[in-house]
Scaffold this active site. Structure first.
Site, PDB file in Angstrom:
ATOM      1  N   GLU A 103      40.031  37.786  36.088  1.00 16.38           N
ATOM      2  CA  GLU A 103      39.167  37.269  35.881  1.00 16.38           C
ATOM      3  C   GLU A 103      38.085  36.431  35.602  1.00 16.38           C
ATOM      4  O   GLU A 103      38.040  35.615  34.696  1.00 16.38           O
ATOM      5  CB  GLU A 103      39.286  36.368  38.030  1.00 16.38           C
ATOM      6  CG  GLU A 103      40.369  35.933  38.514  1.00 16.38           C
ATOM      7  CD  GLU A 103      40.446  37.535  38.916  1.00 16.38           C
ATOM      8  OE1 GLU A 103      41.429  37.032  40.532  1.00 16.38           O
ATOM      9  OE2 GLU A 103      39.857  38.233  39.178  1.00 16.38           O
TER      10      GLU A 103
ATOM     11  N   PHE B  21      42.124  34.754  55.589  1.00 14.03           N
ATOM     12  CA  PHE B  21      41.512  35.751  54.452  1.00 14.03           C
ATOM     13  C   PHE B  21      41.632  34.813  52.631  1.00 14.03           C
ATOM     14  O   PHE B  21      42.334  33.794  52.307  1.00 14.03           O
ATOM     15  CB  PHE B  21      44.033  36.717  54.884  1.00 14.03           C
ATOM     16  CG  PHE B  21      43.505  37.489  53.056  1.00 14.03           C
ATOM     17  CD1 PHE B  21      43.364  38.123  53.207  1.00 14.03           C
ATOM     18  CD2 PHE B  21      44.834  37.220  52.080  1.00 14.03           C
ATOM     19  CE1 PHE B  21      43.652  39.605  52.698  1.00 14.03           C
ATOM     20  CE2 PHE B  21      45.117  38.453  51.479  1.00 14.03           C
ATOM     21  CZ  PHE B  21      44.241  39.188  51.202  1.00 14.03           C
ATOM     22  N   GLN B  22      40.473  36.000  52.401  1.00 11.79           N
ATOM     23  CA  GLN B  22      40.804  35.018  50.621  1.00 11.79           C
ATOM     24  C   GLN B  22      39.630  34.162  50.866  1.00 11.79           C
ATOM     25  O   GLN B  22      39.912  33.303  49.677  1.00 11.79           O
ATOM     26  CB  GLN B  22      41.442  35.614  49.907  1.00 11.79           C
ATOM     27  CG  GLN B  22      41.640  36.684  49.071  1.00 11.79           C
ATOM     28  CD  GLN B  22      43.389  37.294  48.270  1.00 11.79           C
ATOM     29  OE1 GLN B  22      43.479  36.138  48.212  1.00 11.79           O
ATOM     30  NE2 GLN B  22      43.313  38.329  48.326  1.00 11.79           N
TER      31      GLN B  22
ATOM     32  N   LYS C 121      45.420  25.318  49.183  1.00 17.23           N
ATOM     33  CA  LYS C 121      46.786  26.059  48.855  1.00 17.23           C
ATOM     34  C   LYS C 121      48.019  24.770  49.126  1.00 17.23           C
ATOM     35  O   LYS C 121      49.056  24.428  48.791  1.00 17.23           O
ATOM     36  CB  LYS C 121      47.322  26.934  49.528  1.00 17.23           C
ATOM     37  CG  LYS C 121      48.835  27.273  49.113  1.00 17.23           C
ATOM     38  CD  LYS C 121      48.872  28.962  49.516  1.00 17.23           C
ATOM     39  CE  LYS C 121      50.487  29.647  49.465  1.00 17.23           C
ATOM     40  NZ  LYS C 121      50.540  30.535  49.853  1.00 17.23           N
TER      41      LYS C 121
ATOM     42  N   MET D  93      19.980  47.630  23.185  1.00 16.09           N
ATOM     43  CA  MET D  93      18.158  46.689  23.485  1.00 16.09           C
ATOM     44  C   MET D  93      17.421  47.656  24.225  1.00 16.09           C
ATOM     45  O   MET D  93      16.200  47.158  24.380  1.00 16.09           O
ATOM     46  CB  MET D  93      18.946  45.561  23.735  1.00 16.09           C
ATOM     47  CG  MET D  93      17.750  44.393  23.680  1.00 16.09           C
ATOM     48  SD  MET D  93      17.274  43.969  22.107  1.00 16.09           S
ATOM     49  CE  MET D  93      17.822  42.788  20.898  1.00 16.09           C
TER      50      MET D  93
END
Length: 605
Positions: A81, A143-144, A193, A510
């Site tokens: 993602e 969940f999630q 959803k 760096m």
């Protein structure tokens, strides 16, 4: 090339019959009963979205089913993602249009946060659609489930939690409006959803204008302030024009170039502003700031009038704020009132769209051009040319080891300065900014404000999709590239012929440089001692890999790689491990206190 890439899109755009059919389809869709998933896709069509960058999951499967049943909006399947957000970001920076992201709930949303923050820091327009658990489960630790609105609130321009199916289209329209107007930025839309389920429908209507009482971005600057600013500008004897990313984001480069030419004053850009004026223009004295040129920083320090346009006076530019431009009166033009006098107090503030303000300024300059103090400005230029004569970017090209600066210079030669260049973050990023002069806006794609490693490759995906016939090169390092290297798989799936220039010094460069200067060469965990064979790794993904170890092979290797127009080529350049980025302003120092390359015979300016 895929059938939905540039030639087909351009053909459709030219076909009036197709355009009328598309408009008719949109009109008919507004009168249909649609599910939430269908409403979302139809809304994206109305916004002219070409690509969604995303990764599926449970909370967005209804949306993915709606994507499957249409061909207008193309979905690009990334491998993480974070890659989706960076790809959308790169697309937005290159095109000026909002990038669109679709991720699922929970870890899908949290994986996107780094990319959202990257876009936020650099004011990049982006609409990120996150799935959420069903509305009746919100707050139950389902969940999630994560509080996406709460998590992203500090790093978005705005975010929405859709509260009903009936409000979905209106929310999407608001999201695009907020993301792309005023000071641009990312907007998150969190969709439960159950509001996208195929069995639940409502009438689709996208015709109502956006009305947001609390959001009214400014456009035209105050005419009195503009006149006051021009009077001060014309009175300058040691002027300096300082522009930032706001000129690029505001599509105001043409107006800015006219402004600079009329005045004939010296010009410097921030890291994000490169390309606003051609990097090869004589008026351009180089990038300013921590790794800016000697002449740019010294001119900033010594100017009497500073004209700041679309810049935010960040710490990488100002150095020690108390010592910043000590003798200058400051004009500041910016679309965001919160940026004005936030860090540095200014004398003439102007809030408005940069392009609009520059048009008004250019008109006043034309009417009063004889007021410019040409003789004094000429003497100021003579002083700047002495600083320029220091040749602060010079480096030792002798020896049998590849210098990273030389790779970037040869890249500029091979591409005739006409490539889109993305970068990751670190030494290679600074060398790209210093040694690849950008003559056009929106050609330099990098993470400035957040400094996000892993940005380079996925952002190049977004750029290459936007401009499939153009040269796109990602300048990276062996540490940064491994952050999102899985996106090589995405490149294979969509036949993206990106060229990757890996400046491999076997260090987090760096970090090592700071440890050398500030920590008595205690190189704590900055050495990359377990690197993969990048050639074999690249080839395992189905691409072309090259390893270059001799300076004499640099240019020919680049030419060979760019001749493979339909292949992704990963060029692993084994470079000098000891090379540092110069000039350098260390923390707590002023703009006139630069560490120069020892090749100049002195380390401090």
């Amino acid at each position: 090339m895929h059938p939905w890439q540039a030639p087909v899109r351009n053909k459709l755009a030219r076909n009036p019959v197709t355009r009328r059919a598309s408009r008719r389809a949109c009109k008919e869709a507004r009168q249909l009963e649609l599910s939430g998933g269908e409403i979302l896709i139809q809304s994206l069509k109305e916004e002219g979205v070409e690509f969604i960058f995303g990764y599926p999951g449970g909370a967005v499967l209804h949306i993915y089913d709606a994507i499957y049943q249409q061909n207008s909006v193309k979905h690009i399947l990334v491998r993480h993602e974070q890659g989706a957000t960076h790809a959308a970001d790169g697309y937005a920076r290159a095109t000026g249009k909002p990038g669109v992201v679709l991720v699922t709930s929970g870890p899908g949303a949290t994986n996107a946060v780094t990319g959202i923050a990257t876009a936020f820091m650099d004011s990049i327009p982006m609409v990120v659609i996150t799935g959420q658990v069903g509305s009746r489960y919100i707050g139950s630790d389902a969940f999630q489930e994560v509080d996406c609105v709460g998590i992203t609130r500090p790093c978005v321009k705005h975010n929405f939690l859709v509260d009903s199916l009936e409000n979905l289209a209106d929310t999407i329209k608001k999201a695009f409006y907020v993301a792309s107007t005023g000071r641009p930025g990312p907007v998150v839309v969190d969709i439960p959803k159950d509001f996208t389920a195929p069995g639940v429908t409502t009438t689709f209507d996208y015709s109502a204008p956006v009305e947001m009482r609390s959001y009214n971005p400014p456009s035209v600057g105050h005419p009195g302030q503009i006149r006051k600013a021009v009077d001060l500008i014309l009175s300058a004897e040691r002027p300096m024009i300082y522009s930032g990313g706001g000129v690029i984001l505001g599509d105001a480069s043409e107006e800015f170039r006219q402004f600079c030419k009329k005045l004939e004053y010296p010009v410097t850009n921030t890291l994000m502003g490169l390309g606003a004026i051609p990097g090869t223009d004589k008026q351009f004295v180089g990038m300013l700031g921590m790794h800016g040129t000697y002449e740019a920083n010294m001119a900033m320090h010594g100017c009497d009038v500073l004209i700041a346009i679309g810049a935010r006076f960040d710490d990488r530019v100002t150095g020690e704020v108390a010592r910043f431009c000590p003798n200058a009166k400051i004009v500041h033009v910016d679309v965001d009132p919160a940026s004005i006098s936030k860090t540095v107090t200014v004398d003439v503030p102007i809030v408005g769209e940069v392009g609009q303000v520059l048009v008004a300024m250019n008109k006043l300059i034309d009417e009063n051009v004889d007021s410019i103090k040409r003789e004094a400005v000429g003497q100021w230029w003579a002083e700047i040319e002495k600083w320029r004569g220091t040749n602060c970017l010079q480096y030792d090209r002798s020896g049998d080891v590849i210098k990273p600066q030389m790779v970037v210079q040869e890249l500029w030669e091979v591409t005739s300065g006409d490539a889109y260049i993305t970068s990751d973050v670190g030494q290679h990023q600074m060398w790209a900014a210093q040694f690849y002069p950008f003559d056009k806006p929106r050609r330099w794609i990098n993470s400035g404000g957040l400094g996000t490693m892993g940005f380079g490759l996925p952002s190049a995906i977004g750029v290459q999709l936007a401009y499939p016939e153009s040269m796109v090169a990602c300048i990276t390092g062996e540490a940064s590239i491994q952050m999102c290297i899985q996106e090589l798989s995405t490149c294979l799936q969509y036949d993206l012929p990106i060229k990757i220039i890996n400046l491999n010094n076997r260090y987090m460069g760096m970090v090592r440089q700071w440890q050398e200067f500030s920590y008595e060469k205690r190189y704590s965990h900055s050495y990359m001692d377990a690197l993969p064979d990048f050639v074999s790794l690249t080839e395992s993904y189905g691409h072309v890999g090259m390893k270059i170890e001799k300076p004499g092979d640099v240019k020919s290797s680049l030419e060979e790689a760019f001749a493979m127009k339909d292949k992704l080529v990963f060029m692993d350049f084994i470079t000098d491990q000891t090379e540092n980025v110069y000039p350098m302003i260390e923390a707590g120092k002023g703009q006139d206190e630069m560490r120069l390359n020892p090749a100049h015979g002195r380390e401090l300016a």
